[in-house]
Motif scaffolding. Structure first.
Motif, PDB file in Angstrom:
ATOM      1  N   LEU A 112       0.806  -1.219   0.000  1.00  0.00           N
ATOM      2  CA  LEU A 112       0.000   0.000   0.000  1.00  0.00           C
ATOM      3  C   LEU A 112       0.835   1.263   0.000  1.00  0.00           C
ATOM      4  N   ARG A 113       1.927   1.289   0.791  1.00  0.00           N
ATOM      5  CA  ARG A 113       2.679   2.534   0.923  1.00  0.00           C
ATOM      6  C   ARG A 113       3.313   2.954  -0.399  1.00  0.00           C
ATOM      7  N   TYR A 118       3.182   6.178  -5.416  1.00  0.00           N
ATOM      8  CA  TYR A 118       3.195   6.229  -6.874  1.00  0.00           C
ATOM      9  C   TYR A 118       1.995   6.992  -7.423  1.00  0.00           C
ATOM     10  N   VAL A 119       0.797   6.707  -6.897  1.00  0.00           N
ATOM     11  CA  VAL A 119      -0.427   7.204  -7.509  1.00  0.00           C
ATOM     12  C   VAL A 119      -0.700   8.675  -7.178  1.00  0.00           C
ATOM     13  N   THR A 120      -0.500   9.063  -5.895  1.00  0.00           N
ATOM     14  CA  THR A 120      -0.969  10.374  -5.444  1.00  0.00           C
ATOM     15  C   THR A 120      -0.470  11.557  -6.286  1.00  0.00           C
ATOM     16  N   HIS A 126      -2.945  15.465 -12.469  1.00  0.00           N
ATOM     17  CA  HIS A 126      -4.052  15.346 -13.432  1.00  0.00           C
ATOM     18  C   HIS A 126      -5.191  16.286 -13.068  1.00  0.00           C
ATOM     19  N   HIS A 127      -5.595  16.255 -11.780  1.00  0.00           N
ATOM     20  CA  HIS A 127      -6.743  17.063 -11.362  1.00  0.00           C
ATOM     21  C   HIS A 127      -6.423  18.552 -11.438  1.00  0.00           C
ATOM     22  N   ALA A 128      -5.183  18.928 -11.090  1.00  0.00           N
ATOM     23  CA  ALA A 128      -4.816  20.339 -11.166  1.00  0.00           C
ATOM     24  C   ALA A 128      -4.895  20.821 -12.612  1.00  0.00           C
ATOM     25  N   VAL A 157      -9.089   7.433  -2.975  1.00  0.00           N
ATOM     26  CA  VAL A 157      -9.817   6.424  -2.209  1.00  0.00           C
ATOM     27  C   VAL A 157     -10.511   5.445  -3.147  1.00  0.00           C
ATOM     28  N   ALA A 158     -11.137   5.987  -4.203  1.00  0.00           N
ATOM     29  CA  ALA A 158     -11.849   5.116  -5.147  1.00  0.00           C
ATOM     30  C   ALA A 158     -10.891   4.151  -5.825  1.00  0.00           C
ATOM     31  N   ILE A 159      -9.696   4.654  -6.200  1.00  0.00           N
ATOM     32  CA  ILE A 159      -8.737   3.794  -6.903  1.00  0.00           C
ATOM     33  C   ILE A 159      -8.204   2.708  -5.980  1.00  0.00           C
TER      34      ILE A 159
END
Lengths: 173, 281
Positions: A112-113, A118-120, A126-128, A157-159
């Motif tokens: 998880l860590r 990697y994802v955040t 992307h969102h910015a 959270v969804a991912i």
């Protein structure tokens, strides 16, 4: 890439896009937080996919979502941007000994860590890009920034939930 | 020459990146031009069809609410009809015989199959298209007030630029005093909009109604836009800073009416030949 992974990727592409445009298009929390889970498809393409192909995939996925959102070009631009930096970022996070060929950068790979690491940044980037392109500039900076942060959290959270539900089951089989 | 190719090959990723981003930027700009009819939007057949299917499922969950608003509107129309009958005695007979004037506006009902309210640029898709007589630039209202303006039309579907779009301006009027102003959305709250260009000699009050002015040939006169909820006047500004609550409930749109102005061509061509430019769109 062998045939099985190609078929798996095509299937997950269709699934991600359908879930995005049919259900999540209508989901907004607190008037601020949107969920763009479809970028999960782009983030979990196999590690050794080359960058031009990644960017073309990003462009196509973004364009498809754009058509449903009536926001032509905005999602496509944001997706191409994260696909451009994705492999550079992955190279920085390479575990000791490098990746095995054909491996998918998923939750199962390194825990998880590492996964959140990697994802955040890619989600936030992307969102910015997405929300600032939508607002067409930096006026209302604070409002757009809250949108970016809350939506990033929602998408993250969804991912992670999607990963736990769908990508880890094969281990048990 | 070979070195040029080597150079291009070496930076191929970056060049493709630039190419795709410029392509996206071109698409964004192309799409932002107000009247740009493009293929890639939700009025195309496949996308519209999919949205209609998913919309028809979620429709069942709103049936009660829709029934209620329809019944309310019926009651309101009945009341207005009886008022009209009462006042018909005092009507101007020359106007009454001018059928073209009486039928100036035509109303077409349409069902909303896709709607958004929380982005900076919001669009609505409806299930009526050119085969039902819908044309770009027609006005869209619901039972309560202004909703938007038609942007793109395909055979079966049409995309509406919602009033919740940061580039849309509606020529409006303060109903009580008759002063002209402009309504524009600021991109934050889907229930509120801003009033601009209301000069400081006017004295608006909280609770005043803002209606359309009818000065451009798109919206008929006197359709409610919203009700003033907040008034600010800066020391040295020329205009008031006013917030209104929009009359139309943009979050719960289910049926809308499109207004066809049968005398639009006559009004427009007269204004153009007179050299008048409609600045206050």
């Amino acid at each position: 890439m062998n045939n099985r992974t190609i078929i798996f990727q095509i299937g997950s592409f269709i699934a991600y896009i359908l879930i995005q445009v049919i259900f999540l298009r209508n989901v907004v929390l607190f008037d601020r937080a949107f969920c763009f889970i479809y970028i999960g498809f782009l983030l979990f393409l196999p590690v050794e996919t080359n960058r031009p192909l990644l960017m073309v995939m990003g462009f196509l996925a973004g364009l498809l979502v754009d058509i449903f959102y009536d926001s032509l070009g905005i999602h496509a631009a944001a997706c191409v941007l994260i696909m451009f930096v994705r492999n550079l970022w992955l190279n920085l996070l390479t575990p000791q000994g490098g990746f095995d060929p054909g491996v998918i950068p998923s939750l199962r790979l390194n825990g998880l860590r590492w996964f959140v690491m990697y994802v955040t940044p890619l989600i936030v980037l992307h969102h910015a890009a997405l929300f600032f392109a939508e607002a067409f500039g930096f006026h209302m900076f604070g409002f757009t920034m809250t949108k970016v942060l809350m939506s990033s959290l929602f998408t993250l959270v969804a991912i992670v939930i999607a990963q736990i539900l769908f990508y880890t089951t094969r281990k048990g089989l | 020459m070979q070195r040029l190719f080597l150079f291009l090959y070496h930076y191929r990723a970056f060049i493709i990146f630039l190419f795709l981003e410029i392509l996206c930027l071109w698409l964004i700009v192309q799409n932002n031009t107000y009247q740009g009819a493009s293929f890639f939007n939700s009025s195309n057949r496949l996308v519209g069809g999919l949205m209609q299917t998913s919309g028809s499922i979620s429709d069942y969950f709103r049936l009660g609410e829709v029934n209620e608003t329809l019944a309310e509107e019926n009651a309101r129309l009945r009341r207005e009809l009886s008022q009209m009958e009462q006042s018909v005695i005092g009507l101007d007979l020359t106007r009454l015989k001018d059928y073209e004037f009486l039928n100036k506006y035509d109303f077409i009902a349409a069902e909303v199959i896709n709607n958004s309210t929380r982005r900076a640029t919001n669009y609505i898709t409806i299930n009526r298209g050119s085969q039902d007589g819908i044309k770009p630039n027609m006005a869209v209202i619901d039972d309560y007030g202004v909703v938007g303006q038609v942007k793109v039309v395909s055979k079966r579907f049409a995309v509406i630029t919602s009033i919740l779009h940061t580039n849309v301006r509606v020529s409006s009027r303060l109903r009580r005093t008759g002063d002209l102003c402009t309504t524009q959305w600021d991109g934050v709250d889907g229930d509120k909009a801003k009033i601009e260009f209301l000069p400081r000699h006017v004295s608006p009050q909280v609770g005043d109604t803002i209606v359309t002015s009818g000065y451009n040939a798109i919206f008929p006169e006197d359709i409610p836009v919203g009700i003033i909820s907040e008034i600010n006047l800066e020391e040295n500004s020329l205009w008031y800073d006013i917030t209104i609550d929009l009359s139309a409930d943009m979050n719960a749109l289910s049926y809308v009416y499109l207004i066809k102005n049968n005398l639009k061509i006559e009004q427009d061509s007269l204004e153009i030949s007179a050299g008048a430019q409609v600045i206050n769109e």
